[in-house]
Design an enzyme around this catalytic site. Sequence first.
Site, PDB file in Angstrom:
ATOM      1  N   HIS A  20      -2.005  11.439  15.369  1.00 14.82           N
ATOM      2  CA  HIS A  20      -2.559  10.754  14.496  1.00 14.82           C
ATOM      3  C   HIS A  20      -1.319   9.839  13.965  1.00 14.82           C
ATOM      4  CE1 HIS A  20      -4.451   9.932  10.657  1.00 14.82           C
ATOM      5  NE2 HIS A  20      -3.355  10.090  10.127  1.00 14.82           N
ATOM      6  N   CYS A  42       0.837  -1.445   0.050  1.00 14.18           N
ATOM      7  CA  CYS A  42      -0.145  -0.090  -0.051  1.00 14.18           C
ATOM      8  C   CYS A  42       0.693   1.241  -0.042  1.00 14.18           C
ATOM      9  CB  CYS A  42      -1.051   0.001   1.161  1.00 14.18           C
ATOM     10  SG  CYS A  42      -0.190   0.347   2.765  1.00 14.18           S
ATOM     11  N   CYS A  52      -2.229   0.726   8.759  1.00 15.54           N
ATOM     12  CA  CYS A  52      -1.583   1.347   7.770  1.00 15.54           C
ATOM     13  C   CYS A  52      -1.219   2.503   8.641  1.00 15.54           C
ATOM     14  CB  CYS A  52      -2.336   1.591   6.687  1.00 15.54           C
ATOM     15  SG  CYS A  52      -1.857   2.550   5.130  1.00 15.54           S
ATOM     16  N   HIS A  91      -4.622   4.517   9.606  1.00 17.47           N
ATOM     17  CA  HIS A  91      -5.831   3.953   9.626  1.00 17.47           C
ATOM     18  C   HIS A  91      -5.708   2.406   9.779  1.00 17.47           C
ATOM     19  CE1 HIS A  91      -6.619   7.985   7.883  1.00 17.47           C
ATOM     20  NE2 HIS A  91      -7.805   7.768   8.494  1.00 17.47           N
ATOM     21  N   ARG A 134      -5.171  -4.593   8.788  1.00 19.09           N
ATOM     22  CA  ARG A 134      -3.761  -3.718   8.398  1.00 19.09           C
ATOM     23  C   ARG A 134      -3.919  -2.618   8.980  1.00 19.09           C
ATOM     24  NH1 ARG A 134      -3.707  -0.326   3.786  1.00 19.09           N
ATOM     25  NH2 ARG A 134      -5.819  -1.179   3.104  1.00 19.09           N
ATOM     26  N   ASP A 147      -8.470  -5.690   5.929  1.00 20.51           N
ATOM     27  CA  ASP A 147      -8.036  -6.476   4.721  1.00 20.51           C
ATOM     28  C   ASP A 147      -6.572  -7.072   4.837  1.00 20.51           C
ATOM     29  OD1 ASP A 147      -6.466  -4.157   4.450  1.00 20.51           O
ATOM     30  OD2 ASP A 147      -7.359  -3.592   2.556  1.00 20.51           O
TER      31      ASP A 147
END
Length: 131
Positions: free
Chosen positions: A102, A65, A119, A105, A117, A109
Site C-alpha cells: 500500500h 496535503c 498522495c 491514494h 495527485r 485534483d
Amino acid sequence: MEKIEKNLEEWRAMLDPEQFNVCRLSATERPFSGKYNATKTAGVYQCVCCKEPLFDSTTKFDSGCGWPSFYTPIGESAMVEIRDTSHGMIRTEVKCARCDAHLGHVFPDGPPPTGLRYCINSVCLDLVPRG
C-alpha cells in the site's frame, strides 16, 4: 517485472513497525510527519519493500496535503489502482505493482499535465538521489 510475494511474517521481519503497518496493513502515517513531505532532493523514489522505481522527483510538487505528492508515476506499470471504500469515502488506492505494498491514494485534483495527485506515505518510499 517479477512479482514478489511474501507472507506477513516475512514482511514484518524486514520492515520497521511503521513501514509494516502502512505498507502491509494499509495504515496511514500522520500528515506532515513523513521524511519526504518537504524534500527537494533530485532522484528516484522507490518502493521501500521491493525497491521498484515508482516516482521521479521531477514530478513531485507541494500540494499542501501533508504527504509527498506526485503528478505521475515513473511508468504506467509501476503501480496498480484499486477502488477503496473504507472510512465512508470513495477513493482510489495505489499499490506497488511488484509487491502489492500500500502506497497511498490518487486524486483528480493535481496540476497539469495529468491533473492527478498521487498522495503517498513517505514511509513507503526510499529516495535514491541523483549523482
